[in-house]
Design a protein around this motif. Structure first.
Motif, PDB file in Angstrom:
ATOM      1  N   ASP B  16      60.673  28.994 -87.477  1.00  0.00           N
ATOM      2  CA  ASP B  16      59.694  27.899 -87.512  1.00  0.00           C
ATOM      3  C   ASP B  16      59.541  27.313 -86.105  1.00  0.00           C
ATOM      4  O   ASP B  16      60.306  27.622 -85.191  1.00  0.00           O
ATOM      5  N   SER B  17      58.540  26.439 -85.963  1.00  0.00           N
ATOM      6  CA  SER B  17      58.392  25.684 -84.713  1.00  0.00           C
ATOM      7  C   SER B  17      59.194  24.390 -84.809  1.00  0.00           C
ATOM      8  O   SER B  17      59.290  23.789 -85.882  1.00  0.00           O
ATOM      9  N   SER B  18      59.750  23.975 -83.661  1.00  0.00           N
ATOM     10  CA  SER B  18      60.451  22.694 -83.576  1.00  0.00           C
ATOM     11  C   SER B  18      59.630  21.776 -82.695  1.00  0.00           C
ATOM     12  O   SER B  18      59.084  22.215 -81.677  1.00  0.00           O
ATOM     13  N   VAL B  19      59.555  20.521 -83.086  1.00  0.00           N
ATOM     14  CA  VAL B  19      58.898  19.536 -82.234  1.00  0.00           C
ATOM     15  C   VAL B  19      59.859  18.363 -82.037  1.00  0.00           C
ATOM     16  O   VAL B  19      60.248  17.704 -83.003  1.00  0.00           O
ATOM     17  N   GLN B  57      52.487  24.623 -70.662  1.00  0.00           N
ATOM     18  CA  GLN B  57      53.043  25.669 -71.528  1.00  0.00           C
ATOM     19  C   GLN B  57      53.845  26.640 -70.692  1.00  0.00           C
ATOM     20  O   GLN B  57      53.436  27.026 -69.593  1.00  0.00           O
ATOM     21  N   ARG B  60      57.726  30.060 -74.792  1.00  0.00           N
ATOM     22  CA  ARG B  60      57.782  29.462 -76.124  1.00  0.00           C
ATOM     23  C   ARG B  60      57.720  27.941 -76.103  1.00  0.00           C
ATOM     24  O   ARG B  60      57.699  27.305 -77.155  1.00  0.00           O
ATOM     25  N   ARG B  75      57.565  21.261 -77.893  1.00  0.00           N
ATOM     26  CA  ARG B  75      57.428  22.173 -79.022  1.00  0.00           C
ATOM     27  C   ARG B  75      58.065  23.491 -78.636  1.00  0.00           C
ATOM     28  O   ARG B  75      57.759  24.063 -77.579  1.00  0.00           O
ATOM     29  N   ALA B  77      58.313  27.220 -80.001  1.00  0.00           N
ATOM     30  CA  ALA B  77      57.760  28.159 -80.972  1.00  0.00           C
ATOM     31  C   ALA B  77      58.822  29.172 -81.374  1.00  0.00           C
ATOM     32  O   ALA B  77      59.720  29.508 -80.582  1.00  0.00           O
ATOM     33  N   ASP B  78      58.722  29.663 -82.647  1.00  0.00           N
ATOM     34  CA  ASP B  78      59.625  30.711 -83.109  1.00  0.00           C
ATOM     35  C   ASP B  78      61.082  30.360 -82.772  1.00  0.00           C
ATOM     36  O   ASP B  78      61.786  31.093 -82.065  1.00  0.00           O
ATOM     37  N   THR B  79      61.537  29.236 -83.271  1.00  0.00           N
ATOM     38  CA  THR B  79      62.876  28.734 -82.938  1.00  0.00           C
ATOM     39  C   THR B  79      63.953  29.694 -83.403  1.00  0.00           C
ATOM     40  O   THR B  79      63.916  30.206 -84.530  1.00  0.00           O
TER      41      THR B  79
END
Lengths: 112, 115
Positions: B16-19, B57, B60, B75, B77-79
């Protein structure tokens, strides 16, 4: 290239003693900063040195002192240690005026 | 109150993504940073953004800055499980007398990535 190095990695002292921590910056970096990180907190700024002069000081008592040597390495000294001085002490180096600092692995000090 | 505030914990599922969110108080902040600290280690600079930018950016990692609200986010991505660590938000201002920028850190957000 070697990163920031610090020695020793771990240290145990008793209350009232004195401690000296050492830091060697990344080659070419002339600015060195020291931070204290207590467990569960973010690093707190202690000192910054450049060209052997103190360029900034955080809110720490006079028991804390530091110096920088002609080769840009640095020492942090803490006198009359208190239990509350137990922490991870981090050194960071940077180019002068640079917006980023690079941290060493830290020295973990335990005061009993 | 604290100069830089972050939530203390975040748990996400692998993939999942982490924020991770952060707020700061000083409107004169020049640079905003994200550092990563793994157990028993020092701080690793992940990324940073100049205050006149609103996004950056880097593979990830995506940094978003809302200067009006003094809100910064990271953020991932793809944690992955290897991303489990403490993430520190920090801000700095122009040095007054030579020297270099000195970051002021938040308390850190512990990111836990579970399978």
């Amino acid at each position: 290239d070697a990163g920031v190095t610090q020695s020793p990695t771990h240290l145990i002292k008793t209350r009232g003693q004195h401690v000296t921590l050492r830091c060697s910056p990344i080659s070419g970096h002339k600015s060195v900063s020291w931070y204290q990180q207590v467990l569960g907190q973010g690093p707190q700024f202690i000192f910054q040195y450049y060209e052997k002069e103190e360029r900034g000081r955080g809110n720490f008592p006079d028991r804390f002192s530091a110096r920088q040597f002609p080769n840009y390495s640095s020492e942090l000294n803490v006198n009359a240690l208190l239990l509350g001085d137990s922490a991870l002490y981090l050194c960071a180096s940077s180019l002068v005026g640079q917006e980023t600092q690079y941290f060493g692995p830290g020295t973990r000090l335990l005061v009993l | 109150g604290e100069d830089v505030e972050q939530s203390l914990f975040l748990s996400v599922r692998e993939g999942d993504s982490s924020v991770i969110n952060c707020t700061y108080t000083d409107s004169s902040s020049t640079y905003l940073y994200w550092y990563k600290q793994e157990p028993g280690a020092g701080l690793q600079l992940l990324t940073y953004i100049f205050s006149n930018m609103d996004m950056k950016q880097d593979q990830r990692l995506t940094v978003l800055l809302n200067k009006k609200d003094k809100h910064l986010s990271l953020r991932i991505a793809d944690t992955q499980t290897g991303d489990s660590a403490i993430y520190f938000c920090a801000e700095s201002q122009e040095p007054l007398s030579g020297g270099s920028y000195i970051p002021t850190f938040g308390r850190g957000t512990s990111l836990i990535v579970h399978p």
